[in-house]
Each structure stands twice: as C-alpha cells, then as structure tokens.
Scaffold this motif. Structure first.
Motif, mmCIF file in Angstrom:
data_model
loop_
_atom_site.group_PDB
_atom_site.id
_atom_site.type_symbol
_atom_site.label_atom_id
_atom_site.label_comp_id
_atom_site.label_asym_id
_atom_site.label_seq_id
_atom_site.Cartn_x
_atom_site.Cartn_y
_atom_site.Cartn_z
ATOM 1 N N GLN A 46 0.835 -1.200 0.000
ATOM 2 C CA GLN A 46 0.000 0.000 0.000
ATOM 3 C C GLN A 46 0.873 1.255 0.000
ATOM 4 N N ALA A 47 1.982 1.188 0.742
ATOM 5 C CA ALA A 47 2.880 2.334 0.808
ATOM 6 C C ALA A 47 3.534 2.608 -0.545
ATOM 7 N N VAL A 48 3.891 1.554 -1.285
ATOM 8 C CA VAL A 48 4.539 1.724 -2.579
ATOM 9 C C VAL A 48 3.613 2.455 -3.558
ATOM 10 N N VAL A 49 2.339 2.079 -3.582
ATOM 11 C CA VAL A 49 1.378 2.741 -4.471
ATOM 12 C C VAL A 49 1.355 4.246 -4.208
ATOM 13 N N LEU A 50 1.345 4.591 -2.941
ATOM 14 C CA LEU A 50 1.227 5.991 -2.579
ATOM 15 C C LEU A 50 2.545 6.747 -2.734
ATOM 16 N N LEU A 51 3.653 6.115 -2.361
ATOM 17 C CA LEU A 51 4.940 6.800 -2.393
ATOM 18 C C LEU A 51 5.428 7.049 -3.818
ATOM 19 N N SER A 52 4.974 6.248 -4.774
ATOM 20 C CA SER A 52 5.356 6.519 -6.160
ATOM 21 C C SER A 52 4.802 7.859 -6.615
ATOM 22 N N GLY A 53 3.586 8.184 -6.180
ATOM 23 C CA GLY A 53 3.035 9.499 -6.486
ATOM 24 C C GLY A 53 3.797 10.611 -5.798
ATOM 25 N N VAL A 54 4.253 10.359 -4.570
ATOM 26 C CA VAL A 54 5.039 11.344 -3.845
ATOM 27 C C VAL A 54 6.356 11.622 -4.563
ATOM 28 N N ALA A 105 -1.281 9.629 -9.689
ATOM 29 C CA ALA A 105 -0.779 10.989 -9.481
ATOM 30 C C ALA A 105 -1.054 11.873 -10.695
ATOM 31 N N LEU A 106 -0.861 11.328 -11.877
ATOM 32 C CA LEU A 106 -1.178 12.081 -13.095
ATOM 33 C C LEU A 106 -2.653 12.452 -13.149
ATOM 34 N N LEU A 107 -3.493 11.501 -12.818
ATOM 35 C CA LEU A 107 -4.931 11.745 -12.818
ATOM 36 C C LEU A 107 -5.303 12.804 -11.789
ATOM 37 N N GLN A 108 -4.666 12.726 -10.628
ATOM 38 C CA GLN A 108 -4.935 13.682 -9.562
ATOM 39 C C GLN A 108 -4.551 15.095 -9.976
ATOM 40 N N GLY A 109 -3.400 15.230 -10.656
ATOM 41 C CA GLY A 109 -2.921 16.558 -11.016
ATOM 42 C C GLY A 109 -3.672 17.194 -12.170
ATOM 43 N N GLY A 318 0.018 21.857 -9.728
ATOM 44 C CA GLY A 318 1.049 21.687 -8.707
ATOM 45 C C GLY A 318 0.467 21.561 -7.316
ATOM 46 N N PHE A 319 -0.550 22.369 -7.013
ATOM 47 C CA PHE A 319 -1.149 22.291 -5.682
ATOM 48 C C PHE A 319 -1.800 20.945 -5.448
ATOM 49 N N PHE A 320 -2.600 20.481 -6.404
ATOM 50 C CA PHE A 320 -3.288 19.211 -6.200
ATOM 51 C C PHE A 320 -2.315 18.037 -6.190
ATOM 52 N N LEU A 321 -1.215 18.156 -6.931
ATOM 53 C CA LEU A 321 -0.186 17.124 -6.853
ATOM 54 C C LEU A 321 0.497 17.137 -5.492
ATOM 55 N N LEU A 322 0.813 18.337 -4.987
ATOM 56 C CA LEU A 322 1.444 18.415 -3.671
ATOM 57 C C LEU A 322 0.498 17.912 -2.592
ATOM 58 N N GLU A 323 -0.776 18.292 -2.707
ATOM 59 C CA GLU A 323 -1.758 17.780 -1.745
ATOM 60 C C GLU A 323 -1.799 16.255 -1.777
ATOM 61 N N SER A 324 -1.869 15.707 -2.988
ATOM 62 C CA SER A 324 -1.906 14.255 -3.125
ATOM 63 C C SER A 324 -0.620 13.627 -2.614
ATOM 64 N N ALA A 325 0.537 14.270 -2.883
ATOM 65 C CA ALA A 325 1.817 13.722 -2.453
ATOM 66 C C ALA A 325 1.926 13.698 -0.928
ATOM 67 N N LEU A 326 1.573 14.811 -0.285
ATOM 68 C CA LEU A 326 1.642 14.856 1.175
ATOM 69 C C LEU A 326 0.666 13.878 1.807
ATOM 70 N N TRP A 327 -0.561 13.856 1.263
ATOM 71 C CA TRP A 327 -1.551 12.895 1.757
ATOM 72 C C TRP A 327 -1.008 11.477 1.588
ATOM 73 N N SER A 328 -0.484 11.187 0.403
ATOM 74 C CA SER A 328 0.001 9.839 0.115
ATOM 75 C C SER A 328 1.182 9.465 0.994
#
Length: 379
Positions: A46-54, A105-109, A318-328
């Motif tokens: 689960q961490a790998v899925v999220l950390l790749s976006g980070v 992450a691409l979809l989120q941004g 950039g904001f939504f990517l950073l939000e997603s990255a920090l959340w992830s």
C-alpha cells in the motif's frame, strides 16, 4: 441526438475509470493475500502505491502544465492499464504498484484543473460534487461485483476485471480541450505560506486515515468472519451512501457556506468512526461504516471547488499534486506503521489505531477555519 457536453463526457469517463480503480483499490489486499504476501508486506505494498506518487509529484507539477491536461490523462491511462495487467497476473508486483501509483498521481494533477476549466465558477461545487458522487457510486457496483467474483473465481484474478473499464473511458475524453494552462510555467514562489495553511488539515487527516482505512475490509472480515461477497456488499453500500451524501453538498454549501459545509459534515462523522471501531454488532458497525464514509468523504468536492478561488490557473496542477503527495506520504507511512502494529498485536491493534485516527481527525477538522483565515482570493 446532441452529443453530451465536454464536462459531462469527462464525468462519464471518470465514472468508468473509477469503477476499475475502485475494484483494484478494494481488492488489492485480498489479491496480495492470495499471492502469499504477509500482512506487513501488504502494508508495504500500500505504501509503494502511494509513495510513487510522492516521488514524482514535483516533476509532474512542471510536466502537466506543459504537456496539457488531456495528454496527461492519456499517459495516466496507459500506465494504469499496463501496471494493472501485470499486477493482475502477479508479475513484477512492486514495480507494477509503483506504475499504478504514478498513474493515479497524473490523474490527480490533471482532473480537477481540467474540470474547473470545463464549467463556470458558479457551478463548480455542483459539478465537483456530481463528479465525486459518480466516483463513489461506481464503488458500489465495482466492489459488489468484485466481491462475488472473488467468491466465484478466487481473489487471485479479480484485478484483471478492472482493465475493460479503463478502456471504455478512453474514447470519452478524446477531443476535450487540453486546457488554457498548457505550456504555462507554474508559479510557486511566494505561495508557500498559503499552500501550507490550505494543506495542513488535509495531511493530518491523511495520516489518521492511513492507520485504518486501507485495512477496514480486513478488519471487518476478521472481526465478524465475513465472506468476500459479504465484505464487498458492505463496502459497496458504503460507496452508495457516500455518493448520495455528495449530491447534498451543494445544498449545504448554499446554507452554511463552503467552509461551513466542510467542517459540519466531517465533524458529524466522528461519532460514527467511534461506533465503527468499537460497536460489537455487525448491523450497527455496517450502519456506522456507511454514515462515516458518507460524511467524511462528502467534503472532498467542496474543498476542491473552494481552493480554486485561492489558486491561479498555473498553480492548480502543482497544488493538487502536492496535496496528493503529502496525503500519500503520510497515508503510506501510517499504512506501513499500521501493518507492523497489526503484525505484532493482531486484531487487538485496531483499538489503538482507531483511537489515534479519531484524535488526528478531530485536530484536522478543528484547523479548517484557521486554514482559510486571512487568505486572499485570486482574481
């Protein structure tokens, strides 16, 4: 017959993509169990899925405005399909998880800024709420289908059934505008203070969520001895309830204001989180799961629409990517920590984990008024 407007075509594509995505998300734990992964390894997965976006958040913050929103969606599609296929076959599991996380992450941004351009400002809350409602409603059908497919075929093969839904959504986004921000450099300098204020409540809630949310299906299955099909039904109903709550958010936003609507629904979810954690009867726990998820997640589209007022066009990816990255990042760290605690304590670990989640949710919700106080809207 008139062709649906670009905004509605985008929403329908999102529904189909989220159908496949929800199927992968909900049954990933069971799939990894069927492959022989330990509970701690599942937490790391689960961490790998999220950390790749980070890891790719900053490069994507610069890439998406230059590549354009539409091409970013195409790239996300190909990554999701390729990674999902390998993951479904049990091949190169951790690289596939990383590729799938990058697609997310691409979809989120790209998604939120593109939708913001497709609809006028006055209709953003309604469209963001409809998008979120369709996304969560797709979770009803996908988790229900996946639960019965797991009982029929075994959890080992369910993830492959997500791929056709990714393909079905692709033609719907063809011809959508790439976005007026295409090619424009993102503006970050001088925005650190505003971004940190807007993000702090989210990251606190994200860490709290990571402690228990990825493991709710395993928690209920172990605590009450549920089958895959019954577990899928419970979470499918939760998605349906969340979708219904999101459709009510425009009404609440008109009555309470957008910030007031966020605080109200999330604060109201806290007693139901406690019932989900410690109630001893399955019907009550199921009801708490439905209401908690509906209330907590219903604030998401209102938040997305609200922060648009404080972000320039080129800042939004950039904001939504950073939000997603920090959340992830925090969600992933919490998931790995939770997996280790569960490995040590077993089912008893959830008493500690739910208590920590409740405290972090409370703090994050209390900070929402402070986050927006004093910030200037962007013209």
């Amino acid at each position: 017959m008139r062709e649906p407007s670009p905004a509605y075509r985008f929403l329908l594509a999102g529904f189909l993509w989220s159908f496949g995505g929800n199927l992968v998300y909900f049954f990933l734990n069971f799939h990894l169990e069927a492959l022989g992964f330990s509970r701690q390894a599942i937490g790391l997965a689960q961490a790998v899925v999220l950390l790749s976006g980070v890891a790719f958040a900053l490069p994507l913050a610069y890439l998406i405005p230059r590549l354009g929103y539409l091409k970013s969606l195409y790239l996300a599609f190909f990554l999701a399909v390729g990674s999902g296929f390998l993951l479904g076959l049990g091949l190169w599991v951790f690289p596939s998880l990383a590729g799938y996380g990058l697609a997310g992450a691409l979809l989120q941004g790209a998604s939120a800024p593109l939708l913001a351009q497709l609809v006028p400002e006055g209709k953003r809350v309604a469209f963001f709420s409809l998008q979120a409602a369709l996304t969560t409603a797709s979770g009803f059908f996908s988790t229900l289908l996946a639960g019965y497919l797991s009982d029929l075929l075994g959890a080992r093969w369910v993830l492959l059934f997500a791929l056709p839904f990714f393909f079905l959504g692709l033609p719907l986004v063809r011809g959508l505008p790439a976005g007026v921000g295409e090619g424009r450099p993102p503006r970050f300098l001088g925005r650190v203070r505003a971004w940190l204020r807007l993000l702090l409540p989210q990251v606190l809630i994200g860490f709290g969520a990571g402690l228990v949310i990825p493991f709710l299906n395993l928690f209920l299955k172990e605590k009450f001895g549920l089958t895959y099909g019954t577990t899928g039904l419970v979470f499918a109903l939760s998605s349906l309830a969340t979708g219904a709550a999101m459709l009510l958010q425009p009404l609440l936003a008109r009555r309470l204001g957008r910030l007031g609507a966020i605080v109200f629904v999330q604060a109201l979810s806290l007693p139901f989180l406690a019932a989900l954690a410690w109630a001893p009867w399955l019907p009550l726990v199921t009801l708490a799961l439905l209401i908690r998820g509906a209330l907590m997640n219903a604030a998401g589209p209102v938040y997305a629409a609200l922060v648009m007022d404080y972000l320039a066009e080129e800042e939004r990816p950039g904001f939504f990517l950073l939000e997603s990255a920090l959340w992830s990042l925090l969600f992933a760290l919490a998931s790995a920590l939770s997996g280790a605690v569960q490995g040590a304590l077993g089912l008893r670990a959830f008493d500690l984990l739910f208590g920590a989640t409740l405290a972090l949710y409370t703090l994050g919700i209390a900070l929402w008024p402070w986050a927006f106080r004093g910030l200037k809207r962007v013209d």
